[in-house]
Each structure stands twice: as structure tokens, then as C-alpha cells.
Design an enzyme around this catalytic site. Sequence first.
Site, short mmCIF file in Angstrom:
data_model
loop_
_atom_site.label_atom_id
_atom_site.label_comp_id
_atom_site.label_asym_id
_atom_site.label_seq_id
_atom_site.Cartn_x
_atom_site.Cartn_y
_atom_site.Cartn_z
N ASP A 147 -5.00 -3.19 -3.32
CA ASP A 147 -3.79 -3.28 -2.50
C ASP A 147 -3.81 -4.52 -1.61
O ASP A 147 -4.85 -5.12 -1.36
CB ASP A 147 -3.57 -1.99 -1.70
CG ASP A 147 -4.26 -1.95 -0.35
OD1 ASP A 147 -5.19 -2.74 -0.14
OD2 ASP A 147 -3.89 -1.12 0.48
N SER A 150 0.85 -1.19 0.00
CA SER A 150 0.00 0.00 0.00
C SER A 150 0.89 1.25 0.00
O SER A 150 1.79 1.36 -0.82
CB SER A 150 -0.95 -0.04 1.21
OG SER A 150 -1.94 0.95 1.09
#
Length: 350
Positions: free
Chosen positions: A211, A70
Amino acid sequence: MVPSRSQTSNENTLDNTGYCLLSLDGGGVRGLSTLYILQGIMDRLNYMRREHGLRDRKPCEIFDLIGGTSTGGLIAIMLGRLEMTVEECINAYSRLMQQVFEKKENRSIISVMGRVTPRFSADVLENAIKQVLRECGVPINEKFDNGKRGRCKVFVCTKFQKTNVLTRLRSYRTPLSSASFTPTIVEAALATSAAPTYFSPASIGSSHFIDGALGANNPCHELEEEATDLWCEETGNLQPLVKCFISIGTGHQGTRNISDKGMKVLIETLRKEATETEKTTHSWESRWRDHIEKGRAFRFNVDHGLDGLKLAEYQEQDLLSAATATYLQKRGTIGAVRTCVENLRLKECT
């Protein structure tokens, strides 16, 4: 017991040429805390280098492999692939977070049809990432793996949307790499950042990605596995090759009572993410306890002051800075940073 000459020689070889690994958690704007911690480590390291008449080093010159998830993936790309200093990364990351989070695209993460809708614009995120590349003098269509040997290897974690299977996007070639799957830097950055409820899925070719936070928000296991595949695939015996393994978090997260249904979904997602992160940390610490005891493995994570800070609160940079500074000034943290830097300073850099 006095170590034998061969034992001492082996230790010296590991200190000089052993692998240095850096793992970066995900956490939205909280990634600034990660950077402030790394800044504290690199500042002390470079102070010691200057005392010995040596030039400053950047993270890409110290670490052989950097992995992130992320926003930790974004930071990994900036530090490793774009070869930024920590200070340059802090400035770029702060601007990027403000650009991305200052305006919501949707008021609620649940539409009137009951579907999950992203709160923020993926187009704004893409443009912000492209701006960072332009400022670094890198073409916006540059491949993540451009065929050149970089100073350090970088990978980011993401998930195939349809199968929910975790995968790694790499800045380098491995026997496991697919020649038909070659994302640009921008595509890799978007894929690792496409957090559900925050952004729409990212596309690379005909594949769609979200993500990898739920499953690898703390990517230290992924980093360990990747390093094993790179440097000791046949034996799987990585630990004797590792000089220093650093894992950095984005601060312990708190939870709050929320009345809004959409926010309840978001908070539940974050709770699962935080729980997974701590479980991963405990598992990693158990496996690497010998390295931890010997000052070769470290986990840094602010333990107080960031509770309840939401991932999109870009206005709270002062809080992130103050809470991280308090953490770095604790006696235990000071000792761990000092030990960590003593380890890193022996790394041979060309």
C-alpha cells in the site's frame, strides 16, 4: 464592489458544473471515522434535497473523482466503483474489518530469522472483499476498469514493492494507462490495502504491490495531480475548474511507548505515516487557501479522541463513532459542513 455580470455568470457555471473531488486517507479501522464524517455531510445534503422535493444522492452521483490510499482506497472503491450509499459502505466496511482483524496470523511482525512477517491473512482480506462484491451483485473477476463509463472516476494509490514507486490504479482509461496492466476490482483493492507488517504484498500479473501509505497516506496531492491530468493537462490550471475539493482524514494518531521490538518497528512506521499525512495537509492547505477561504476546499479530520487507537482494533467502533460525533458537533465543524453542503447542493446531477 458589485461583481460584473460575466463574473456572476462564471461563478454560477462553476457552481453548477464544476468538478467535485474527494480524497480519502488511509488508516485501518479508523476509516470508519472517515465514513461517519462523510455520512454527516451526505445526510445534511440529502435533507436539503428532500426539502426541495429532490431525491437523495449517493457520493458517486456528486463527486467526479474519488481517490484513496490503503483502507481509504477500499472505501473509494466501495463508494465510487461499487456505487454504495455511505450507510451501505459503513455496514460492509465494519463487517470486512472484523473478518480481517479478528484473528492474527502471526504473533509478531518480526520472525525468528529477523524478517518482517504479516500479522494478518491476505487470504482472509481477499475473501472478505469478494464477499462485498457478491453482495453488490458484481462478479468477483470484474475488471476495475471494465470499459464502461461509471458515474464517477475512482483511483487508488499503491506502490511497486521492488522499486517503492507510488502508482495509481484506475477505474477508467487515460492516455497514461497501460493496456497490459488491467487489474480486477479485487486486485486493486488488495494492492492498495497491502500494508507492510499487516498483510503480504499483493500481486497483479508478475508485479507485486504494497500500500502507498508511506508517501501518500493523505492522497490529496495525488488527487490534484490526477484531476489536472484528466481535465487540464495542457495548462495545469486546475483550481478554476474545481467547484469543491474535500479531503477527509482518519483522526490524529498518538504514539505510545512500546517495549516489544516488533511493535517498535510498527509504531515507528505509523509515526512516519502520521507525520507525512500532516505535512501533506499543510502543503495542500497552503496551495488551496483561496478555495478554502471561499468555501470550496475542506479538510475534515477528528482532532481528539482517537489518539493511540490501533489500526486493527475493530472492536472500537463505539469509540470511533463517539469521537467522530463529538468532532461533528463542534461549532467550527458544523459551520464547515454547512458551507460544504451549500456548495455541493448546487451540483447538477443527472
